[in-house]
Design a protein around this motif. Structure first.
Motif, PDB file in Angstrom:
ATOM      1  N   SER A   8       0.837  -1.200   0.000  1.00  0.00           N
ATOM      2  CA  SER A   8       0.000   0.000   0.000  1.00  0.00           C
ATOM      3  C   SER A   8       0.876   1.257   0.000  1.00  0.00           C
ATOM      4  O   SER A   8       1.826   1.339  -0.781  1.00  0.00           O
ATOM      5  CB  SER A   8      -0.957  -0.023   1.205  1.00  0.00           C
ATOM      6  N   THR A  28       1.770   0.219 -10.379  1.00  0.00           N
ATOM      7  CA  THR A  28       0.511  -0.215  -9.782  1.00  0.00           C
ATOM      8  C   THR A  28       0.763  -0.557  -8.328  1.00  0.00           C
ATOM      9  O   THR A  28       1.667  -1.331  -8.017  1.00  0.00           O
ATOM     10  CB  THR A  28      -0.054  -1.457 -10.502  1.00  0.00           C
ATOM     11  N   PRO A  34      -9.749   0.381   0.206  1.00  0.00           N
ATOM     12  CA  PRO A  34     -10.287   1.170  -0.911  1.00  0.00           C
ATOM     13  C   PRO A  34     -10.109   2.674  -0.724  1.00  0.00           C
ATOM     14  O   PRO A  34     -10.027   3.418  -1.708  1.00  0.00           O
ATOM     15  CB  PRO A  34     -11.780   0.791  -0.917  1.00  0.00           C
ATOM     16  N   GLN A  37      -7.215   4.506  -2.572  1.00  0.00           N
ATOM     17  CA  GLN A  37      -7.175   4.616  -4.035  1.00  0.00           C
ATOM     18  C   GLN A  37      -6.894   6.047  -4.501  1.00  0.00           C
ATOM     19  O   GLN A  37      -6.038   6.271  -5.366  1.00  0.00           O
ATOM     20  CB  GLN A  37      -8.481   4.116  -4.651  1.00  0.00           C
ATOM     21  N   LYS A  38      -7.598   7.019  -3.931  1.00  0.00           N
ATOM     22  CA  LYS A  38      -7.406   8.404  -4.375  1.00  0.00           C
ATOM     23  C   LYS A  38      -5.990   8.890  -4.100  1.00  0.00           C
ATOM     24  O   LYS A  38      -5.395   9.598  -4.912  1.00  0.00           O
ATOM     25  CB  LYS A  38      -8.430   9.311  -3.694  1.00  0.00           C
ATOM     26  N   GLU A  41      -3.613   7.310  -6.605  1.00  0.00           N
ATOM     27  CA  GLU A  41      -3.761   7.947  -7.916  1.00  0.00           C
ATOM     28  C   GLU A  41      -3.207   9.365  -7.915  1.00  0.00           C
ATOM     29  O   GLU A  41      -2.691   9.842  -8.939  1.00  0.00           O
ATOM     30  CB  GLU A  41      -5.229   7.929  -8.329  1.00  0.00           C
ATOM     31  N   LYS A  46      -1.360   3.633 -10.311  1.00  0.00           N
ATOM     32  CA  LYS A  46      -2.653   2.973 -10.395  1.00  0.00           C
ATOM     33  C   LYS A  46      -2.883   2.188  -9.108  1.00  0.00           C
ATOM     34  O   LYS A  46      -1.941   1.660  -8.529  1.00  0.00           O
ATOM     35  CB  LYS A  46      -2.685   2.017 -11.596  1.00  0.00           C
ATOM     36  N   ALA A  47      -4.132   2.097  -8.698  1.00  0.00           N
ATOM     37  CA  ALA A  47      -4.463   1.341  -7.494  1.00  0.00           C
ATOM     38  C   ALA A  47      -5.073   0.000  -7.869  1.00  0.00           C
ATOM     39  O   ALA A  47      -5.927  -0.081  -8.756  1.00  0.00           O
ATOM     40  CB  ALA A  47      -5.428   2.130  -6.620  1.00  0.00           C
ATOM     41  N   ILE A  49      -6.991  -2.778  -5.734  1.00  0.00           N
ATOM     42  CA  ILE A  49      -7.552  -3.013  -4.411  1.00  0.00           C
ATOM     43  C   ILE A  49      -7.841  -4.508  -4.223  1.00  0.00           C
ATOM     44  O   ILE A  49      -8.655  -5.087  -4.952  1.00  0.00           O
ATOM     45  CB  ILE A  49      -8.836  -2.192  -4.182  1.00  0.00           C
TER      46      ILE A  49
END
Length: 300
Positions: A8, A28, A34, A37-38, A41, A46-47, A49
């Motif tokens: 992460s 990635t 989740p 993610q923002k 990015e 890229k995320a 999850i």
């Protein structure tokens, strides 16, 4: 290159992702959260999850990658879970990585290991890294692997802040004036970035360290930074340390592993292979970390 980063946006994976993106790589980042993610990015990556327990998810995410960076991590509070078997939990994650690597066809792996991974004797909890390297090494010979073995993190010292505030100093089962190596996660990220961009060939090991400092030096430097120039690094017995950890609710297996690991630090056994393969020290020093330490100290 297309690079997959596990972990992460942790202490290593975040600066690693930032460096790789800045160098123009397509990155990635795997996260089980989740809500990350923002942020992933926003860095330019890229995320993906999903979890390290899901081999199909890992296989899909690894497919097409030029390099995969693998690290094992357990959830917050895991060390206080009385039902956790640390070695089984880590072996499960590594075995999942191994299966996903084979099924995805990726041929270049960087694996985060640790000092102490050269042996399964007298290194306590770090035996999990010895076991992990052994499992990863079972991959076919056409998979090139770079094992990264950092020493103890400067950031681990932050765990002692509650003890300093409650009992007036660092407390461990070793101490004194003998220097030992420490490392910043920032330097680990830089070395991994360097290794990702260098050619892969077979199986290699690289130790990572930033500076050498004794327990007494650490207490002096950090104490002065927080306004406590008399801060001490206090030494207690193995039994006292173990009982204290268990009384605080730590999983007994993990507590015993920590005590044995720290005793190995004090005796120098932990660093025997490190000094046979001593690395060039990184740029982040205790004088840099002390500012972070003081900031966290004052916030708690």
């Amino acid at each position: 290159m297309k690079i997959v980063v596990t972990g992460s946006l942790g202490n290593i994976s975040k600066p690693l992702t930032q460096e790789l993106v800045q160098k123009g790589h397509s990155v990635t980042v795997i996260s089980s959260n989740p809500e990350r993610q923002k942020e992933i990015e926003a860095i330019g990556a890229k995320a993906a999850i999903g979890t390290m327990q899901d081999v199909d998810f890992l296989t899909t995410t690894f497919t097409g990658a030029d390099v995969v960076y693998c690290m094992e991590a357990l959830g917050a509070g895991a060390f206080f879970d009385p039902n956790l078997d640390l070695f089984v939990a880590i072996n499960t994650i590594v075995t999942n990585y191994k299966q996903a690597i084979e099924q995805s066809g990726v041929k270049q792996i960087v694996h985060l290991s640790s000092v102490g991974a050269h042996t399964n004797k007298d290194n306590g909890s770090l035996t999990m890294h010895y076991n992990a390297e052994k499992i990863i090494n079972e991959l076919p010979s056409d998979v090139s692997i770079k094992f990264m073995r950092p020493v103890g993190f400067f950031t681990n010292l932050l765990r002692s802040i509650p003890t300093i505030k409650a009992q007036g100093g660092f407390i461990s089962n070793y101490g004194g004036g003998t220097k030992e190596p420490w490392v910043s996660p920032l330097d680990i990220a830089s070395v991994i970035t360097e290794e990702i961009e260098l050619p892969f060939n077979g199986r290699t090991v690289r130790y990572i360290a930033s500076e050498e400092a004794s327990p007494n030096e650490i207490a002096k430097v950090l104490g002065e930074e927080i306004g406590d120039p008399d801060l001490k690094w206090m030494v207690i017995s193995d039994e006292q340390l173990l009982n204290g950890m268990i009384s605080a609710g730590m999983n007994p297996q993990i507590a015993e592993g920590f005590v044995e690991m720290q005793a190995s630090q004090g005796s120098g056994l932990l660093y025997e292979d490190y000094y046979r393969n001593e690395p060039t020290l990184g740029k982040t020093k205790l004088s840099d970390f002390k500012k972070e330490f003081a900031k966290v100290f004052n916030q708690q």
